[in-house]
Structure formats: structure tokens, C-alpha cells
Design an enzyme around this catalytic site. Structure first.
Site, short mmCIF file in Angstrom:
data_model
loop_
_atom_site.label_atom_id
_atom_site.label_comp_id
_atom_site.label_asym_id
_atom_site.label_seq_id
_atom_site.Cartn_x
_atom_site.Cartn_y
_atom_site.Cartn_z
N CYS A 2 -6.87 12.23 -1.39
CA CYS A 2 -6.90 13.12 -2.49
C CYS A 2 -5.54 12.97 -3.44
CB CYS A 2 -7.10 14.55 -1.74
SG CYS A 2 -8.29 14.70 -0.80
N ARG A 27 -5.36 5.41 -5.39
CA ARG A 27 -5.17 6.01 -4.08
C ARG A 27 -6.82 5.96 -3.44
NH1 ARG A 27 -0.15 8.92 -3.24
NH2 ARG A 27 -1.27 9.92 -1.55
N TRP A 76 -10.97 13.08 -1.95
CA TRP A 76 -11.69 11.93 -0.94
C TRP A 76 -12.07 12.82 0.08
CZ3 TRP A 76 -10.69 10.13 3.94
CH2 TRP A 76 -11.34 8.87 4.19
N ASN A 100 -4.65 19.25 -0.85
CA ASN A 100 -4.69 17.83 0.04
C ASN A 100 -4.76 18.18 1.28
OD1 ASN A 100 -5.05 16.35 -2.37
ND2 ASN A 100 -3.13 15.36 -2.07
N GLY A 101 -5.37 17.29 2.33
CA GLY A 101 -5.19 17.84 3.70
C GLY A 101 -6.25 18.30 4.46
N GLU A 476 -4.01 -10.11 9.97
CA GLU A 476 -3.51 -9.63 8.74
C GLU A 476 -4.73 -10.33 7.64
OE1 GLU A 476 -2.61 -7.26 7.21
OE2 GLU A 476 -2.09 -7.74 5.12
N LYS A 480 -7.59 -8.08 5.66
CA LYS A 480 -7.51 -8.00 3.99
C LYS A 480 -8.95 -8.60 3.51
CE LYS A 480 -4.57 -7.14 3.16
NZ LYS A 480 -3.60 -6.09 3.55
N GLU A 483 -11.49 -5.55 4.22
CA GLU A 483 -11.00 -4.43 3.16
C GLU A 483 -11.87 -4.68 1.69
OE1 GLU A 483 -6.63 -4.22 3.46
OE2 GLU A 483 -7.01 -2.14 3.34
N HIS A 499 -12.80 -16.84 25.41
CA HIS A 499 -12.99 -15.56 26.34
C HIS A 499 -13.92 -14.65 25.78
CE1 HIS A 499 -9.69 -16.83 28.94
NE2 HIS A 499 -9.10 -17.21 27.83
N LYS A 598 -5.24 4.34 -0.67
CA LYS A 598 -4.27 3.68 -0.63
C LYS A 598 -3.41 4.35 0.54
CE LYS A 598 -0.95 0.76 -1.86
NZ LYS A 598 -1.10 -0.48 -1.06
O1 M6R Z 1 1.53 3.36 3.66
P1 M6R Z 1 1.15 2.53 4.85
O2 M6R Z 1 1.99 1.48 4.82
O3 M6R Z 1 1.91 3.59 5.86
O4 M6R Z 1 -0.28 2.39 5.13
C1 M6R Z 1 -0.48 1.91 6.34
C2 M6R Z 1 -2.21 1.34 6.21
O5 M6R Z 1 -3.00 2.35 5.96
C3 M6R Z 1 -2.42 0.22 5.18
O6 M6R Z 1 -1.52 -0.80 5.47
C4 M6R Z 1 -3.73 -0.29 5.23
O7 M6R Z 1 -4.17 -0.94 6.21
C5 M6R Z 1 -4.05 -1.08 3.96
N1 M6R Z 1 -4.94 -0.77 3.16
C6 M6R Z 1 -3.85 -2.55 4.20
O8 M6R Z 1 -4.14 -3.35 3.12
#
Ligand code: M6R
Length: 603
Positions: A2, A27, A76, A100-101, A476, A480, A483, A499, A598
Site C-alpha cells: 500500500c 510498489r 495491496w 498502511n499495515g 538470485e 528473478k 518473479e 540429491h 516493491k
Molecule cells: O527492500 P528490501 O531490499 O528489504 O526488499 C527485500 C525483498 O523484498 C526484495 O529483494 C525482493 O525479493 C525483490 N522483489 C527481489 O527482486
């Protein structure tokens, strides 16, 4: 997650808030709305599920210019499905709120209010706070007092903006959730938001209130923004900072997506980062300089956690200090053993990730010194840690983190060097510039990577493998791809394949295999094992390695032998590009992938 924006001024409040909400679209959200005060001194509400444009279209009939106070929200969903009713703001008895929250004791409070005859329109926990304010306002003289009474009754981390029909004023408060206020040096518009980025170009001074400080925005008072404690006394618990961000820097420019722009920004960022810290004589830790921690707890989430895994390799190799790298959501609840002389290192792009903040608080409560590796200066993590190392990545808009990862790892590298008190003149500049040159060279080969992506993007699944310092890069790479391309991808230590995951290999499975200098032969054997089971092999390996190329279906040769410990960052850019192009072929919403936010400000 949010986003909230509020404005008080002589005119155009709704337009200012909508502009702020547009900036917060990155976000992630599923509905949007505004509540504003019109000339007739009544509160008007407009909210729509779906894209912000739906809200903008519904505002066509509104006299935007004659609005003097407005609160807005991008939601959100956490409590209640995505629909117009559950969208914020919520309005009752001429009081409007955005939230928010999460209110953790909302169920109990809601039944209490219902038993007193209060009616609720939505399924949200946010409306419960509205109910509490409405109830309190029947017995208080000011909205501020009512907010204070209501706020003391709720549990959990939240930020709220509240307004009523009788005043051109917004009351804002938060606990454990981001909130800033902003003012202009010339002009009488005042703002509040969950993200300073929403206010770029609109406010030049930003205030960061601490938890449980009530902010009152009113253009008839002097100063225009006032801060109070919950008991009504004036508060000094806020930080004031000039807003340095430039709107142009946050635009897409020639690039089709922010993600691609941010991938391309990496070489320039690396060069200026090296120059910046070299000019400063390296990273210095005022009070911590003398501390040689016995153990470092490296805590983060998602991509930042992967950066932590790479940083662990530096610290253990160069500094011989053991590192315990953990996901913040696990660390905070497992009663970790935290002992005197240990240190907490928290990595976060936003500095607002709820789990990371809670983990930091836990370390502080246990008496550990804490350091952040963070992008957003002034964020909650930045303010709560004893020391901060800024990664200087600039604003990152793409939900999939790219340049922040690179800068986090480089900051960790400098941290490790600082512990060694090693900052020879110009050394980092040379090393970092070489990395930047190599990343430039791979960006120039984007078409080759796009071509590979076009041939594999619709395969059944993807396993990224690597060993040693390339294992976190495999993790990583898979994150990516998941996502943004919405395909199933896993990151595995190459030696772990046999394994279990090798059972998945067939002619529809792709293995993106990273082959580094370390454990070369063993990694090549792992590729052979996949090949023997008819898996599709995309190898990222040393340039000119004919036999490896022969063994692979696709080969991306890299010149990384002279990059030393920074080589994983070079390889990672290949994975960033592969994911980007695969997502593009799949036609997904690359910058705002479904279900993601985000900055994850709730648990
Ligand atoms: O703002 P932050 O670095 O604390 O966020 C952590 C994760 O939410 C963030 O890295 C998330 O995994 C990304 N969407 C990855 O691309």
C-alpha cells in the site's frame, strides 16, 4: 504494498495526491482512492479497484482545482478481497482515513464496536481504526486527540492519514510503518506520504517522524507541519532532510522498462560508487571502527538475502569472521542466540521491509550493535541502525531488484575491506572500473542473450546451478526469473542436483549452469549429468572454452578470470538479462509483476 499520500494547500489537493499515487504505482497495488474536502466543506470519496487510471477516469467530473485537503491510497489487499468497497479511503461520520499495515487486534476491536451498534461497510481492518476515531471524537475537542486515543488501542505496525470535514488539516501517525511529511521552501503546499519518492519535485524538505509521533498538517498554523507526542505535548522526535532526488533520474527514458534501464545503469553506478568511497578514503565506521565482531548475523529478505550470502564469502575469506546469513522472517521468530561481541548486519534496498526491521530491533534489544547496508537514506532501517553504509544505487523502480543487488554486494566488499583497514589509493577504482567495463561488454551482447531467451522461454522449468560464490548467483537468477516471467525456477548448488532435483530433468527442463574458476571440473561433471538425462543446457562459462561450449546447447562465454571476487556480479547481469528477455517474450508486466510489491512493509 500500500501507498499513502496526503496534501493540504490552497488548491489542487486532489491533483497533487493523484500525482503522488502515480509515483507509488511501482510498489504494487490492486485498487486506489482519494478522499477530499471540497468548497462545500464536506468530504467526498472516490475509489476504484484495478489500475489508478480507473480512479483518474472517475474523477473527471470533480472540480479538482477547488480541493484544499486530500488523502489518497493505493491498496495491496491484506484483509478482504479486491473490490471498490474494500479500497481506501474509508469514510464515516465525515471522518476519512487511509491505512498502511495490519491491525493485529482488529477482530476483537471490531466485535466491541459492533456491540455498541457501529456498522461496517468493508471487510478491512482499517475501518476498525476509523470506528475507533469516530467513537473517540465524540468525547474530544480535536481530531488529533481522537486519533491519539484510537491509536493507543491498536496493535501491530501501521501508518494512517486522517481528515475530517471541518478543518483543512491532515493528521498522520505511524508505528513500524513508513511515513514522511514534506514542505516547500517557497510555497504553502504541505504533503505526507509513505514514500519520499512520491514527493519528489513537490516538497524540498522531508520530515521523518519517529513511531507514535502525531503529525498535524495545517496551512493555517506556523509551522505548517507540527509534531506532537500522544499526550499532546510538542515532539522533537523527527528527522529533517533536504530532498535531493531529481525526477528526471527516475524516468524510463529510452528504455522500454524500468528493469532494463536499471540493469543498464549498473556500470555507471559502479564507477561513481568507487569514486565516491575512494574520495572518502573508504567506508569508515565512527563508533564501530575499533570493533572486531566475533560473529556477524547477516539478515535480509529476498534478493538482499542473496547479497548477504555473497558478502558472507568476503567476510569469512578476508576477515576470518564467521557469518550467519539468515532470512529475516525466520531469524526474528526462532529465538536466535545473540551474544556479546556479535554484530547485526541488515541488508535492504528500501530500508522498510517489515521482517528486516523486526530482526534489527531484536538485535538492538539484545545489546548487539547494528549496521545497515541500505539504499534509502532516512528510511526506518537507516534510522534504527547504529551505523549505515549507503549503497548509492539511486531510486530503484522495477519490482525485480537488479542494480540494488550489485551495489549491496559491492558495499559488503568495501565493508570487509574496512574491517581489514585496507583502502589503498585508487585500488578499488581500478577493480570496480574493470567490473563496470565487463558489465558494459555483456550489455553490448544483449541481442545474443535475447536470442537464447527466445528459444527457451516456454520450456517447462528452469534450474540455475552454481558452486561457491556462484551459488547465491544461481539463487538470485532463479528468483528473478520466477518473479517476472512467472515460470517455475529453482536455484541449486550444482553438487546438490543429484540429491533430488535431478529427477526433474528431461528434454523440457533447462539447466542454466554457471561455471566459474573454482571447482571447474566438478561443475562440468554436474553438467554432464544433466546432459545425460536430455536436459537443455545453457552454460555461462569462461570465454573460449571449446569443450564446454560443445557440451552445451547454448553457451555464453565471459572473460572473468581477472575479476577475482567480483566476478559473480558480472555473471549475475547475464541472468538479469535472460530473465528480462524471457519475461518480455512471455508478455508479463515486467516492472510490476503480479502479486508482488516493491517494498514489503507487512509480515
Ligand atoms: O527492500 P528490501 O531490499 O528489504 O526488499 C527485500 C525483498 O523484498 C526484495 O529483494 C525482493 O525479493 C525483490 N522483489 C527481489 O527482486
Amino acid at each position: 504494498m500500500c501507498g499513502i499520500v496526503g496534501h493540504v494547500g490552497l488548491k489542487n489537493s486532489v491533483s497533487n495526491v493523484v500525482e503522488g499515487l502515480k509515483r507509488l504505482e511501482y510498489r504494487g497495488y490492486d485498487s486506489a482512492g482519494v478522499c477530499f474536502k471540497s468548497k462545500k466543506s464536506e468530504l467526498k470519496l472516490c475509489k476504484k479497484s484495478g489500475k489508478l487510471q480507473n480512479l483518474i477516469d472517475s474523477l473527471e467530473e470533480v472540480d479538482l482545482e477547488n480541493s484544499h485537503a486530500c488523502i489518497g491510497h493505493t491498496r495491496w489487499a491484506t484483509h478482504g478481497e479486491v473490490n471498490d468497497t474494500n479500497a481506501h479511503p474509508h469514510l464515516a461520520e465525515n471522518i476519512g482515513i487511509v491505512h498502511n499495515g495490519i491491525i493485529e487486534n482488529a477482530t476483537k476491536l471490531k466485535s466491541e464496536l459492533k456491540s455498541e451498534g457501529m456498522k461496517f461497510l468493508s471487510e478491512t481492518d482499517s475501518e476498525v481504526f476509523l470506528g475507533l476515531v469516530v467513537r473517540a471524537f465524540k468525547t474530544t475537542k480535536t481530531l488529533q486527540e481522537a486519533v491519539s486515543i484510537a491509536f493507543k488501542q491498536i496493535e501491530g505496525n501501521s501508518a494512517f492519514l486522517i481528515m475530517d470535514k471541518d478543518r483543512e488539516e491532515i493528521v498522520a501517525i505511524k508505528r513500524g510503518a513508513p511515513l514522511v511529511c514534506g514542505s516547500q521552501s517557497h510555497g504553502s503546499d504541505i504533503f505526507t506520504s509513505s514514500d519520499p519518492y512520491a514527493l519528489v519535485g513537490m516538497a524540498d524538505t522531508i520530515y521523518f517522524p519517529e513511531d507514535e509521533v502525531i503529525c498535524v498538517l495545517d496551512i493555517k498554523t506556523d509551522p505548517l507541519i507540527q509534531f506532537f507526542e500522544l499526550d499532546g505535548s510538542y515532539s522533537k522526535r523527527f528527522l529533517m532532510q533536504e530532498q535531493e532526488m531529481n525526477l528526471e533520474l527516475s524516468e524510463k527514458g529510452e528504455f522500454e522498462h524500468y528493469m532494463l534501464k536499471e540493469i543498464h545503469e549498473q556500470p555507471a553506478l559502479i564507477r561513481s560508487f568507487a569514486q565516491y568511497y575512494s574520495n572518502l578514503g573508504g567506508i569508515s565506521f565512527h563508533s564501530l571502527t575499533g570493533i572486531e565482531p566475533k560473529l556477524i548475523h547477516v539478515v535480509a529478505c529476498g534478493t538482499a538475502w542473496h547479497a548477504g550470502l555473497v558478502i558472507k564469502n568476503f567476510v569469512e575469506k578476508f576477515n576470518k569472521i564467521p557469518c550467519n546469513v539468515e532470512q529475516a522472517s525466520e531469524f526474528r521468530y526462532r529465538n536466535p542466540l545473540l551474544l556479546e561481541g556479535e554484530l547485526g548486519l541488515f541488508i535492504s534496498q528500501s530500508g522498510e521491509t517489515a521482517d528486516t526491521l523486526a530482526a534489527q530491533e531484536l538485535c538492538t534489544k539484545s545489546g548487539l550493535k547494528t549496521i545497515s547496508v541500505v539504499n534509502v537514506e532516512g528510511s526506518t532501517l537507516y534510522r534504527n541502525c547504529d551505523e549505515n553504509m549507503l549503497i548509492r544505487a539511486g531510486i530503484e523502480i522495477g519490482v525485480a531488484s537488479t542494480k540494488a543487488f550489485t551495489q549491496q554486494v559491492l558495499t559488503g566488499y568495501l565493508y570487509s575491506s574496512a574491517l581489514l583497514k585496507k583502502f589503498e589509493d585508487g585500488y578499488y577504482i581500478k577493480e570496480f572500473n574493470l567490473l563496470a567495463d565487463r558489465i558494459d561488454s555483456i550489455l553490448n551482447r544483449s541481442e545474443e542473450i535475447e536470442e537464447i531467451a527466445s528459444e527457451i522461454y516456454n520450456k517447462k522449468g528452469f534450474i540455475f546451478t552454481g558452486r561457491g560464490s556462484y551459488f547465491p548467483i544461481a539463487l538470485e537468477g532463479a528468483l528473478k526469473l520466477k518473479e517476472i516471467a512467472y515460470v517455475h525456477a529453482e536455484g541449486y548448488a550444482a553438487g546438490e542436483l543429484k540429491h533430488g532435483p535431478i529427477a526433474l530433468i528431461d528434454e523440457e527442463m533447462v539447466n542454466i549452469a554457471i561455471v566459474g574458476k573454482e571447482l571447474y571440473d566438478k561443475t562440468v561433471s554436474n553438467i554432464q549429468e544433466v546432459k545425460a538425462r536430455r536436459g537443455i543446457i545453457v552454460t555461462i562459462g569462461p570465454e573460449g572454452d571449446a569443450s564446454l561450449e560443445e557440451m552445451s546447447d547454448y553457451y555464453i562465454g565471459l572473460n572473468y578470470t581477472d575479476l577475482g571476487d567480483l566476478a559473480p556480479l558480472y555473471v549475475n547481469v547475464v541472468n538479469q538479462l535472460l530473465s528480462y528477455y524471457m519475461a518480455k517474450f512471455k508478455g508479463t508486466d515486467i516492472d510490476k509483476p503480479r502479486n508482488l510489491a516493491k517494498s514489503v512493509t507487512v509480515e
